[in-house]
Design a protein around this motif. Structure first.
Motif, PDB file in Angstrom:
ATOM      1  N   VAL A  62       0.837  -1.195   0.000  1.00  0.00           N
ATOM      2  CA  VAL A  62       0.000   0.000   0.000  1.00  0.00           C
ATOM      3  C   VAL A  62       0.873   1.247   0.000  1.00  0.00           C
ATOM      4  O   VAL A  62       1.908   1.289   0.692  1.00  0.00           O
ATOM      5  CB  VAL A  62      -0.929   0.028   1.234  1.00  0.00           C
ATOM      6  CG1 VAL A  62      -1.732   1.335   1.308  1.00  0.00           C
ATOM      7  CG2 VAL A  62      -1.891  -1.166   1.212  1.00  0.00           C
ATOM      8  N   LEU A  63       0.462   2.241  -0.784  1.00  0.00           N
ATOM      9  CA  LEU A  63       1.091   3.561  -0.723  1.00  0.00           C
ATOM     10  C   LEU A  63       0.032   4.551  -0.255  1.00  0.00           C
ATOM     11  O   LEU A  63      -1.064   4.595  -0.817  1.00  0.00           O
ATOM     12  CB  LEU A  63       1.612   3.984  -2.102  1.00  0.00           C
ATOM     13  CG  LEU A  63       2.149   5.427  -2.218  1.00  0.00           C
ATOM     14  CD1 LEU A  63       3.389   5.617  -1.357  1.00  0.00           C
ATOM     15  CD2 LEU A  63       2.453   5.761  -3.686  1.00  0.00           C
ATOM     16  N   GLU A  64       0.345   5.333   0.772  1.00  0.00           N
ATOM     17  CA  GLU A  64      -0.536   6.418   1.220  1.00  0.00           C
ATOM     18  C   GLU A  64       0.197   7.726   0.972  1.00  0.00           C
ATOM     19  O   GLU A  64       1.354   7.900   1.396  1.00  0.00           O
ATOM     20  CB  GLU A  64      -0.864   6.280   2.713  1.00  0.00           C
ATOM     21  CG  GLU A  64      -1.687   7.453   3.257  1.00  0.00           C
ATOM     22  CD  GLU A  64      -2.028   7.304   4.730  1.00  0.00           C
ATOM     23  OE1 GLU A  64      -1.112   7.231   5.570  1.00  0.00           O
ATOM     24  OE2 GLU A  64      -3.222   7.202   5.034  1.00  0.00           O
ATOM     25  N   LEU A  65      -0.459   8.640   0.271  1.00  0.00           N
ATOM     26  CA  LEU A  65       0.110   9.967   0.021  1.00  0.00           C
ATOM     27  C   LEU A  65      -0.632  10.951   0.919  1.00  0.00           C
ATOM     28  O   LEU A  65      -1.817  11.201   0.722  1.00  0.00           O
ATOM     29  CB  LEU A  65      -0.033  10.340  -1.464  1.00  0.00           C
ATOM     30  CG  LEU A  65       0.663   9.377  -2.436  1.00  0.00           C
ATOM     31  CD1 LEU A  65       0.366   9.775  -3.891  1.00  0.00           C
ATOM     32  CD2 LEU A  65       2.165   9.329  -2.198  1.00  0.00           C
ATOM     33  N   GLY A  66       0.086  11.477   1.921  1.00  0.00           N
ATOM     34  CA  GLY A  66      -0.526  12.369   2.904  1.00  0.00           C
ATOM     35  C   GLY A  66      -0.848  11.604   4.172  1.00  0.00           C
ATOM     36  O   GLY A  66      -1.913  11.015   4.293  1.00  0.00           O
ATOM     37  N   PRO A  82      -0.715 -10.138   7.750  1.00  0.00           N
ATOM     38  CA  PRO A  82       0.678 -10.256   8.209  1.00  0.00           C
ATOM     39  C   PRO A  82       1.628 -10.299   7.006  1.00  0.00           C
ATOM     40  O   PRO A  82       1.309 -10.903   5.985  1.00  0.00           O
ATOM     41  CB  PRO A  82       0.698 -11.599   8.947  1.00  0.00           C
ATOM     42  CG  PRO A  82      -0.714 -11.826   9.379  1.00  0.00           C
ATOM     43  CD  PRO A  82      -1.579 -11.202   8.307  1.00  0.00           C
ATOM     44  N   GLY A  83       2.755  -9.576   7.112  1.00  0.00           N
ATOM     45  CA  GLY A  83       3.746  -9.589   6.045  1.00  0.00           C
ATOM     46  C   GLY A  83       3.501  -8.529   4.991  1.00  0.00           C
ATOM     47  O   GLY A  83       4.369  -8.266   4.162  1.00  0.00           O
ATOM     48  N   SER A  84       2.305  -7.892   5.006  1.00  0.00           N
ATOM     49  CA  SER A  84       2.045  -6.835   4.015  1.00  0.00           C
ATOM     50  C   SER A  84       2.663  -5.525   4.509  1.00  0.00           C
ATOM     51  O   SER A  84       2.927  -5.360   5.703  1.00  0.00           O
ATOM     52  CB  SER A  84       0.539  -6.668   3.819  1.00  0.00           C
ATOM     53  OG  SER A  84      -0.094  -6.394   5.048  1.00  0.00           O
ATOM     54  N   LYS A  85       2.927  -4.599   3.568  1.00  0.00           N
ATOM     55  CA  LYS A  85       3.650  -3.371   3.904  1.00  0.00           C
ATOM     56  C   LYS A  85       2.910  -2.126   3.447  1.00  0.00           C
ATOM     57  O   LYS A  85       2.390  -2.110   2.309  1.00  0.00           O
ATOM     58  CB  LYS A  85       5.035  -3.362   3.234  1.00  0.00           C
ATOM     59  CG  LYS A  85       5.995  -4.469   3.667  1.00  0.00           C
ATOM     60  CD  LYS A  85       6.279  -4.488   5.149  1.00  0.00           C
ATOM     61  CE  LYS A  85       7.269  -3.424   5.594  1.00  0.00           C
ATOM     62  NZ  LYS A  85       7.410  -3.426   7.087  1.00  0.00           N
ATOM     63  N   ASP A 136      -0.452  -2.428  -4.721  1.00  0.00           N
ATOM     64  CA  ASP A 136      -1.782  -3.023  -4.940  1.00  0.00           C
ATOM     65  C   ASP A 136      -2.887  -2.020  -4.634  1.00  0.00           C
ATOM     66  O   ASP A 136      -4.007  -2.138  -5.141  1.00  0.00           O
ATOM     67  CB  ASP A 136      -1.970  -4.240  -4.014  1.00  0.00           C
ATOM     68  CG  ASP A 136      -0.915  -5.310  -4.255  1.00  0.00           C
ATOM     69  OD1 ASP A 136      -0.719  -5.675  -5.427  1.00  0.00           O
ATOM     70  OD2 ASP A 136      -0.269  -5.744  -3.291  1.00  0.00           O
ATOM     71  N   PHE A 137      -2.557  -1.041  -3.760  1.00  0.00           N
ATOM     72  CA  PHE A 137      -3.560  -0.073  -3.299  1.00  0.00           C
ATOM     73  C   PHE A 137      -2.866   1.254  -3.032  1.00  0.00           C
ATOM     74  O   PHE A 137      -1.793   1.265  -2.422  1.00  0.00           O
ATOM     75  CB  PHE A 137      -4.200  -0.611  -2.003  1.00  0.00           C
ATOM     76  CG  PHE A 137      -5.351   0.207  -1.479  1.00  0.00           C
ATOM     77  CD1 PHE A 137      -5.137   1.234  -0.577  1.00  0.00           C
ATOM     78  CD2 PHE A 137      -6.658  -0.074  -1.872  1.00  0.00           C
ATOM     79  CE1 PHE A 137      -6.188   1.990  -0.088  1.00  0.00           C
ATOM     80  CE2 PHE A 137      -7.721   0.679  -1.382  1.00  0.00           C
ATOM     81  CZ  PHE A 137      -7.487   1.707  -0.483  1.00  0.00           C
ATOM     82  N   VAL A 138      -3.436   2.354  -3.507  1.00  0.00           N
ATOM     83  CA  VAL A 138      -2.896   3.699  -3.275  1.00  0.00           C
ATOM     84  C   VAL A 138      -4.014   4.565  -2.695  1.00  0.00           C
ATOM     85  O   VAL A 138      -5.105   4.621  -3.267  1.00  0.00           O
ATOM     86  CB  VAL A 138      -2.367   4.341  -4.577  1.00  0.00           C
ATOM     87  CG1 VAL A 138      -1.784   5.731  -4.302  1.00  0.00           C
ATOM     88  CG2 VAL A 138      -1.301   3.459  -5.228  1.00  0.00           C
ATOM     89  N   PHE A 139      -3.747   5.198  -1.539  1.00  0.00           N
ATOM     90  CA  PHE A 139      -4.704   6.134  -0.938  1.00  0.00           C
ATOM     91  C   PHE A 139      -4.158   7.538  -1.137  1.00  0.00           C
ATOM     92  O   PHE A 139      -3.088   7.878  -0.604  1.00  0.00           O
ATOM     93  CB  PHE A 139      -4.909   5.829   0.554  1.00  0.00           C
ATOM     94  CG  PHE A 139      -5.941   6.700   1.217  1.00  0.00           C
ATOM     95  CD1 PHE A 139      -5.646   7.395   2.387  1.00  0.00           C
ATOM     96  CD2 PHE A 139      -7.229   6.835   0.686  1.00  0.00           C
ATOM     97  CE1 PHE A 139      -6.597   8.203   3.005  1.00  0.00           C
ATOM     98  CE2 PHE A 139      -8.183   7.638   1.294  1.00  0.00           C
ATOM     99  CZ  PHE A 139      -7.863   8.316   2.451  1.00  0.00           C
TER     100      PHE A 139
END
Ligand SMILES: Oc1cc(-c2ccc(F)cc2)cc2nccnc12
Ligand SMILES: [Mg+2]
Length: 214
Positions: A62-66, A82-85, A136-139
């Motif tokens: 996952v990437l979170e911007l802000g 578990p193990g996800s980043k 896989d996911f960007v917020f």
């Protein structure tokens, strides 16, 4: 001068939440921001939509911007396997400092890497610095004028794969018109608007979910 709004939010967490219990951290922030002092967390209304979209994707990266104070960081990380980043990017050092403490209070520091700096500078370094192949996911929840350029940058850096989900906060208030135009008109995205409320208010706001088609 005294304390800042983020520092007062941190105090409210330390006073009212239970260490290691992410849900209690979320509830403490929502209570504080609804009844004491508004702050620009995604909040509980839009937070429920964020939770459901996140659970549907069950992302490994996952990437979170802000980051701001880490409220949505905690909401997202608490639901990750578990193990996800989760990598979260914050430009403002004072916000980042409070966020680190709130994320640690929730006990989620092992899943979360908080990076200080500008998203435009950091996105091209994601592969080399953090060994990320794809997100896989960007917020998207940072400066609204950066939503569109940062999305194009993620594409150009090969950080999106077929099925990657982008979820953008505040597409109505404060608004991200250029971003909406981009994802809604591009053949490379399948977009959908989730109507909700601006955090802790009756004003309209919503989240835009856009699936990258490759
Ligand atoms: O969720 C948000 C709300 C607002 C915001 C501020 C003032 C208003 F009057 C209304 C809305 C700003 C934000 N900036 C960055 C990330 N998220 C934001
Ligand atoms: Mg927001």
């Amino acid at each position: 001068t005294g304390t800042s709004r983020p520092q007062r939010m941190l105090k409210a967490v330390q006073k009212n939440a239970t260490k290691g219990d992410p849900q209690s951290v979320i509830s403490a922030i929502d209570y504080y921001c609804r009844h004491k002092e508004w702050a620009m967390n995604v909040g509980d209304d839009k937070g429920l939509i964020l939770d459901s979209v996140l659970m549907e994707v069950n992302p490994s990266t996952v990437l979170e911007l802000g980051t701001y104070c880490g409220y949505s960081t905690v909401r997202i990380a608490r639901l990750m396997s578990p193990g996800s980043k989760l990598i979260t990017v914050e430009f403002n050092p004072a916000f980042a400092e409070v966020a680190r403490q709130i994320i640690a209070y929730a006990g989620l520091q092992d899943k979360v890497t908080l990076v200080e700096g500008s998203s435009g500078d950091l996105i091209p370094k994601m592969k080399e610095r953090f060994g990320i192949k794809y997100f896989d996911f960007v917020f998207l929840d940072h400066w609204k004028d950066s939503y569109a350029p940062d999305t194009k940058l993620l594409e150009d850096c090969g950080l999106l794969k077929k099925g990657t989900v982008l979820l953008a906060d505040n597409v109505i208030c404060p608004g991200a018109p250029e971003y909406l135009k981009y994802v809604r008109n591009s053949p490379r995205y399948e977009s959908r608007y989730y109507k909700s409320n601006l955090e802790y208010t009756k004003a309209e706001d919503g989240l835009e979910k856009s699936v990258f088609l490759g």
